[in-house]
Design an enzyme around this catalytic site. Structure first.
Site, PDB file in Angstrom:
ATOM      1  CG  ASP A 411      21.466  45.549  69.416  1.00 30.55           C
ATOM      2  OD1 ASP A 411      21.257  46.361  70.327  1.00 30.55           O
ATOM      3  OD2 ASP A 411      20.639  44.709  69.039  1.00 30.55           O
ATOM      4  N   GLY A 470      17.903  54.562  71.991  1.00 28.20           N
ATOM      5  CA  GLY A 470      17.604  55.971  72.260  1.00 28.20           C
ATOM      6  C   GLY A 470      18.138  56.482  73.587  1.00 28.20           C
ATOM      7  CG  ASP A 491      13.768  45.495  69.987  1.00 29.05           C
ATOM      8  OD1 ASP A 491      14.573  46.434  70.106  1.00 29.05           O
ATOM      9  OD2 ASP A 491      14.111  44.306  69.928  1.00 29.05           O
TER      10      ASP A 491
HETATM   11  C1  GLA Z   1      17.786  43.977  69.946  1.00 29.20           C
HETATM   12  C2  GLA Z   1      17.559  44.946  68.795  1.00 29.20           C
HETATM   13  C3  GLA Z   1      16.739  44.266  67.716  1.00 29.20           C
HETATM   14  C4  GLA Z   1      17.437  43.009  67.231  1.00 29.20           C
HETATM   15  C5  GLA Z   1      17.737  42.085  68.406  1.00 29.20           C
HETATM   16  C6  GLA Z   1      18.635  40.927  68.011  1.00 29.20           C
HETATM   17  O1  GLA Z   1      16.607  43.660  70.585  1.00 29.20           O
HETATM   18  O2  GLA Z   1      16.929  46.107  69.254  1.00 29.20           O
HETATM   19  O3  GLA Z   1      16.490  45.153  66.645  1.00 29.20           O
HETATM   20  O4  GLA Z   1      18.623  43.365  66.568  1.00 29.20           O
HETATM   21  O5  GLA Z   1      18.403  42.787  69.458  1.00 29.20           O
HETATM   22  O6  GLA Z   1      18.917  40.082  69.076  1.00 29.20           O
END
Ligand code: GLA
Length: 681
Positions: A411, A470, A491
């Site tokens: 991430d 994205g 998200d």
């Molecule tokens: C980001 C990701 C989420 C999750 C959080 C965790 O927002 O997009 O899917 O993994 O981090 O902190």
């Protein structure tokens, strides 16, 4: 809801008489405050509607001015009020609440009467003083109060309608409403007691990697599994259905699987492809984030894995148990269970106190026939502030493999700081996610290529899930950096606006989906979700059918995000329909796109391996669609076809597409998911 306060009946009669005597009819006008109505019917992008306080429960404050009465909401928001011609006017002040100081929210307030825009605030920013609105409503039956995201996404959009009130004619009550049906109903038929093989029909493995594949089936237990033409090097446990071993030769094997119980026997083919590519069908499983967020622990993960097995979900192909953020130590949390050394003397990542034995946990999950996933960031910190992999990528990849992990979600998060040149380990400057598109393409790809290469060098197959929301058209290059799937969106939340906006944005990446490379529109928001504080999904039942249908049509990774110990019958019905899951897992690996739009109806088509087509008649509007459909050629459907309703698992029509029409009745925010087969199904 009594809309009239402090006025006695005799008082009213007196006023009406007086008005009549004076020839002043409008003296009978009354005030109905917006906060006197039921605001729970509003839909909004985050949180729940609040009366007379801000969204976070503070005094409503717009540009320093405080207000006692009003409706606090979050973009994108819609509240419908039935005025039935009884309201003459609506007045209010609007603005962004000061509680989001330090951020840059923007919204636009809009008022609609019977579908026509009556007033708009223009885009408003934090610090803009409250804007007054006053609209005439004479004759209007339906008023909609809308807050848009102002064009910059709906982050931090805490919006206030203050001192908001209707002037009505005479004594009356006004009602709010939500046009979307709220009663859950079950469509998925109960599985037969006879064996029926389910799940993926093709499985990819790399030469030399430990092989693990669970043969899944519904039907009465005990069940005995067997396989014909299983390649040398693999063995099947007849009781559990788990195939293990190793393959060394790059080759495709056609295996025939069988499942037998007291009621009968079933067979199905499985194609095993030993080669470079894994994740030949979209990964299916569970992830801890949408339910536990920062509260995740090994115990909770184990319970989720147990529930996956006990609930029977495991028999439908659900495989991965993925731990998201907060499994290792945090930079400055006050929670002692998240504090400790980030890495040991050799630089090896240290799990936090809630995850004492990572290898033991992985073994436990594998023992159930499931697989296990983990989470990290290419930056120094994860999104939640736990240690990331920056500077330790190789060692981390080795550690995950040594523990026995099968999946990594990687991430972006604080990697923006690395690019911006902030100190790598600066604990307080982890900016909000960098939505600048990741800068140069090379910059965007670099950290994922680095980890992708290290994962590829490990002696086990690890699905690589690229997460950077994205940016930089990731679908064009995600596969080239080793990604098996990549997020195409920010998200998700369990709101209609979130699911709808994500869904409408998927077509551009669709041509890039293929076996081993999947677009990921984020995890599922059905069941009890809530990021550490769960509640039943706020999506209405039809919205949930639409959500699961679309994610299946999109060939998206299917990651359940709910509390697995609170699975209700409706949610299980959504997650155990094998014919719907087959659409998602189809070996051809194509992603549906919207082929036709008729008003609010969008028709998505997914080509399937057997030459048939899965078609989603998706109603994004608030009214039922009741129509006779005949544009089959547009959908690539010709001649005589059998139409099968996949949710009901029933053939519903045989039609000659040249001459006949198909009656479609699609609920508001709902779906019909059909399969069109030439020849008999
Ligand atoms: C980001 C990701 C989420 C999750 C959080 C965790 O927002 O997009 O899917 O993994 O981090 O902190």
């Amino acid at each position: 809801m009594n809309a009239i306060k402090n006025i006695t009946l005799t008082g009213i009669i007196g006023l009406v008489l007086l008005a009549g005597l004076c020839g002043m009819q409008d003296l009978s006008a009354q005030t109905v405050w917006l906060d006197e109505l039921d605001l729970s019917t509003a839909t909004q992008g985050y949180g729940v509607p609040v009366k007379n306080k801000s969204l976070d429960g503070n005094t409503m404050t717009i540009a320093g001015q405080t207000f006692e009465r009003g409706f606090a909401t979050h973009a994108v928001s819609s509240l419908l009020v039935l005025t039935e011609g009884k309201a003459n006017a609506f007045t209010a002040k609007v603005g962004l609440d000061d509680e989001m100081k330090g951020h840059e929210p923007a919204v636009e307030f809009e008022i609609y009467g019977d579908g026509n825009k009556l007033w708009s605030s223009g885009v408003m920013h934090l610090g803009d003083s409250a804007k007054e609105c006053s609209v005439a409503l004479t004759g209007i039956k339906k008023v909609e109060l809308v807050v848009t995201d102002g064009g910059n996404g709906n982050y931090y959009d805490h919006a206030d309608w203050v001192d908001a009130k209707f002037e009505t004619t005479g004594v009356t009550t006004l009602k709010t409403y939500n046009p979307i049906a709220s009663e859950p109903y079950i469509l998925t038929p109960k599985p037969s007691d006879k064996p029926r093989l389910t799940g993926a029909k093709v499985f990819g493995v790399r030469p030399g990697s430990p092989f693990q594949f669970l043969v899944t089936a519904t039907g009465d237990r005990p069940m005995e599994f067997s396989a014909q033409k299983l390649p040398k090097g693999l063995k099947l446990n007849p009781q559990t259905g788990i195939i293990t071993g190793k393959l060394h030769e790059k080759r495709t094997y056609e295996v025939t699987l069988s499942a037998k119980n007291a009621k009968g026997k079933a067979e199905r083919k499985l194609r095993i492809v030993c080669g470079d590519q894994i994740a030949l069908t979209p990964p299916m499983g569970w992830n801890s984030w949408n339910c536990f967020a920062q509260e995740v622990s090994a115990e909770k993960v184990k319970s989720a894995a147990d529930a996956m097995a006990k609930s029977g979900l495991i028999n439908h192909g659900w495989t991965y148990i993925n731990i998201d953020d907060f499994w290792n130590n945090h930079r400055d949390s006050e929670d002692a269970s998240l504090r400790g050394e980030l890495r040991d003397a050799n630089g090896k990542i240290v799990p936090n106190k809630r995850f004492e034995d990572m290898k033991g946990l992985a073994d436990y999950v594998h023992g159930l026939g499931l697989k296990i996933g983990l989470y990290s960031s290419p930056g120094p910190w994860s999104c939640g502030g736990c240690a990331g992999s920056f500077g330790f990528e190789e060692l981390d990849a080795e550690t995950y493999a040594e523990w026995g992990f099968d999946y990594l979600k990687y991430d972006w998060c604080s990697y923006g700081n690395v690019i911006d040149g902030l100190p790598d380990n600066d604990p307080y400057k982890v900016s909000s996610l960098s939505y600048n598109g990741g800068g140069e393409l090379n910059t965007a790809m670099k950290p994922f290529k680095l980890m992708g290469d290290y994962l590829r060098e490990q002696p086990r197959d690890i699905v690589f899930s690229v997460c950077q929301y994205g940016m930089s058209d990731v679908w064009k290059w995600g596969g080239s950096v080793g990604g098996n799937c990549w997020r195409t969106t920010n998200d998700i939340t369990d709101t209609w606006v979130s699911v709808k906006n994500i869904a409408l944005d998927q077509d551009k990446s669709a041509p890039y989906a293929k076996p081993g490379n999947w677009n990921d529109p984020d995890m599922l928001v059905v069941g009890h979700v809530g990021w550490g504080n769960t509640h039943p999904s706020k999506l209405k039942p039809d919205e949930q059918y639409l959500h699961i249908s679309l994610w299946s049509l999109f060939a998206a990774p299917l990651l359940i995000g709910c509390d697995m110990e609170k699975l209700d019958d409706f949610t299980l019905n959504l997650l155990t329909n094998d014919e719907v899951i087959d659409v998602n897992q189809d070996p051809l690996g194509k992603q549906a796109t919207c082929i036709q739009t008729i008003g609010d109806l969008r028709i998505y088509v997914k080509e399937l391996e057997d030459g048939s087509r899965a078609v989603g008649f998706c109603n994004f509007g608030a009214e039922i669609v009741d129509a006779q459909y005949s544009d089959f050629e547009k959908l690539g459907i010709k001649g005589n076809v059998t139409v099968r309703d996949l949710w009901r698992q029933k053939d519903i029509a045989e039609i000659d597409t040249n001459t006949q029409k198909l009656a479609i009745k699609v609920p508001a925010h709902g779906v019909l998911l059909y399969k069109f087969n030439s020849g008999k199904y």
